[in-house]
Scaffold this motif. Sequence first.
Motif, PDB file in Angstrom:
ATOM      1  N   ALA A  77       0.823  -1.209   0.000  1.00  0.00           N
ATOM      2  CA  ALA A  77       0.000   0.000   0.000  1.00  0.00           C
ATOM      3  C   ALA A  77       0.858   1.261   0.000  1.00  0.00           C
ATOM      4  CB  ALA A  77      -0.934  -0.008   1.207  1.00  0.00           C
ATOM      5  N   LYS A  78       1.950   1.243   0.749  1.00  0.00           N
ATOM      6  CA  LYS A  78       2.838   2.397   0.821  1.00  0.00           C
ATOM      7  C   LYS A  78       4.014   2.178  -0.121  1.00  0.00           C
ATOM      8  CE  LYS A  78       1.745   3.520   5.636  1.00  0.00           C
ATOM      9  NZ  LYS A  78       2.299   3.729   7.004  1.00  0.00           N
ATOM     10  N   SER A  79       4.399   3.231  -0.811  1.00  0.00           N
ATOM     11  CA  SER A  79       5.484   3.107  -1.773  1.00  0.00           C
ATOM     12  C   SER A  79       6.159   4.448  -1.981  1.00  0.00           C
ATOM     13  CB  SER A  79       4.957   2.584  -3.113  1.00  0.00           C
ATOM     14  OG  SER A  79       5.973   2.622  -4.103  1.00  0.00           O
ATOM     15  N   LEU A  80       7.461   4.400  -2.245  1.00  0.00           N
ATOM     16  CA  LEU A  80       8.207   5.618  -2.545  1.00  0.00           C
ATOM     17  C   LEU A  80       7.839   6.199  -3.905  1.00  0.00           C
ATOM     18  CD1 LEU A  80      11.670   4.490  -1.150  1.00  0.00           C
ATOM     19  CD2 LEU A  80      10.235   6.328  -0.244  1.00  0.00           C
ATOM     20  N   TYR A  81       7.105   5.438  -4.727  1.00  0.00           N
ATOM     21  CA  TYR A  81       6.605   6.012  -5.980  1.00  0.00           C
ATOM     22  C   TYR A  81       5.637   7.158  -5.712  1.00  0.00           C
ATOM     23  CZ  TYR A  81       8.619   2.023  -8.454  1.00  0.00           C
ATOM     24  OH  TYR A  81       9.490   1.096  -8.965  1.00  0.00           O
ATOM     25  N   ARG A 130       4.071  11.262 -15.619  1.00  0.00           N
ATOM     26  CA  ARG A 130       2.723  11.004 -15.076  1.00  0.00           C
ATOM     27  C   ARG A 130       2.713   9.711 -14.246  1.00  0.00           C
ATOM     28  NH1 ARG A 130      -2.133  10.587 -18.122  1.00  0.00           N
ATOM     29  NH2 ARG A 130      -1.041   9.390 -19.740  1.00  0.00           N
ATOM     30  N   ILE A 131       3.680   9.614 -13.342  1.00  0.00           N
ATOM     31  CA  ILE A 131       3.786   8.419 -12.500  1.00  0.00           C
ATOM     32  C   ILE A 131       2.709   8.466 -11.424  1.00  0.00           C
ATOM     33  CG2 ILE A 131       5.265   7.181 -10.867  1.00  0.00           C
ATOM     34  CD1 ILE A 131       7.654   8.255 -12.454  1.00  0.00           C
ATOM     35  N   ARG A 132       2.024   7.353 -11.267  1.00  0.00           N
ATOM     36  CA  ARG A 132       0.953   7.272 -10.278  1.00  0.00           C
ATOM     37  C   ARG A 132       0.982   5.905  -9.610  1.00  0.00           C
ATOM     38  NH1 ARG A 132      -5.555   7.035 -11.132  1.00  0.00           N
ATOM     39  NH2 ARG A 132      -6.179   7.636  -9.021  1.00  0.00           N
ATOM     40  N   PHE A 154       2.796   4.637 -15.509  1.00  0.00           N
ATOM     41  CA  PHE A 154       3.714   5.682 -15.959  1.00  0.00           C
ATOM     42  C   PHE A 154       3.763   5.701 -17.483  1.00  0.00           C
ATOM     43  CE2 PHE A 154       6.155   1.813 -15.362  1.00  0.00           C
ATOM     44  CZ  PHE A 154       7.013   1.756 -16.450  1.00  0.00           C
ATOM     45  N   ASP A 155       4.137   6.863 -18.027  1.00  0.00           N
ATOM     46  CA  ASP A 155       4.356   7.025 -19.463  1.00  0.00           C
ATOM     47  C   ASP A 155       5.836   6.854 -19.766  1.00  0.00           C
ATOM     48  OD1 ASP A 155       1.694   7.601 -19.717  1.00  0.00           O
ATOM     49  OD2 ASP A 155       1.961   9.762 -19.978  1.00  0.00           O
TER      50      ASP A 155
END
Length: 424
Positions: A77-81, A130-132, A154-155
Amino acid sequence: GAGAVDGCAGMELLEFSSCFESSNLQFALYNVEDDAYDLVLDNDLHTQGHTQWFYFAVRNGRPGQTVRLRIINMSKAKSLYRVGMRPLAWSEARASQAAGASLAGGEAAEPWARLWAGAASQLWQPVGDRIRYSPTSSRCEFRGFPCGGFSLSFDYTFGEGTHSRGDVVYFAMYAPFTYSMLQLSLRLLAQDPIVGPLCKFRCLCGTLGDVRCDLLEISNWTLSKAHKKSVVVSARVHPGETNASWMVHGLIGFLLSPGPEAQVLRNHFIWQIVPMLNPDGVICGNYRCGLCGVDLNRQWRRPSEALHGTVYSLKRMIMRSKRRSSLCLYIDLHGHSRKLGLFSYACGQFAKDDYRRFTVRMYPKLLGLLTPEFEPAFCRWRVGKGKRGTGRVVVAKDVGLTETYTIEASFFGAVVRDQDGAEG
């Protein structure tokens, strides 16, 4: 692969591959509605989850083409992204240019081989717009995907300087460090006339997958071992934490360097390094587990020689060193996917007047003084829930070595502070 997809007649789709060492991608489908590629990761072998590590190749992209990639079954659930971390990519075309004409001619086609011809920082590059990182859309269930909890989207734009259709781009969570890379690095050390004599190459044990788990010992062997202490270092018990391998790779390079600090460390200590404690999981592209489908870093209390052979053998080696009173430090190197910086975990719950309360904090204190990236606020001294079977806790509580540490390094980086404590 780029097979036929409903509504995509006449389209030239990307081709995806994960048929190489340490890779992880189960399949990819083109989502016509969203004009995106939905990617599904493999579970760790013989488990129903642990989908976080990814490593796959893409070809058939046009120069200048922008595509949307979505990994839809990530487990955390948690991420550095969420705070700026980006996927890494390796372009075959760029790597060939960096490696020079000999490698471009095909003498070393694999990414792990080309790595040694140039700096990893120049070849694996952070990419993506557009990283999500967000919960996976419920629409994926209707499309028949085996959804996990979260998606990384991401693109990516294929490079303008590549040959049309000719480039192959590898994507990974972090710069891979494979079992083959380890074997190559050990062979290079053994063949080096200067550093080779400082090393002893041993096999700690065989694994469930019938490969060797290597033990590298470094010291000044011309001096007597009688008064030398032992330091044991292990890494990659969790296969997806590839930055642990890069840390131990850097440690080995430092210990074998000609500098005065390295000479002192070789003269006074025997460094026993297990650079890859879970080679089976690394080879298969697992994130957390070994071939038997369990987290090996939870099996230290009663490891099975048959199922958890590397942990069993390392624990036995540590116990022998402790009985001889030669062991002074155990360090287990890990990567962290949710925090920034470098920090340590230790077993430091001692009474205020117990000298061990201070000695166990000495090594992290020195790291904090010498390393700007070290985050003392993230250090932990208690044994958390579910941690009793880890190497750090078992070596401290059952073997009786106070100075035993887990060193965690972020996948993303650190907030570097200057000498006055200001962030830089």
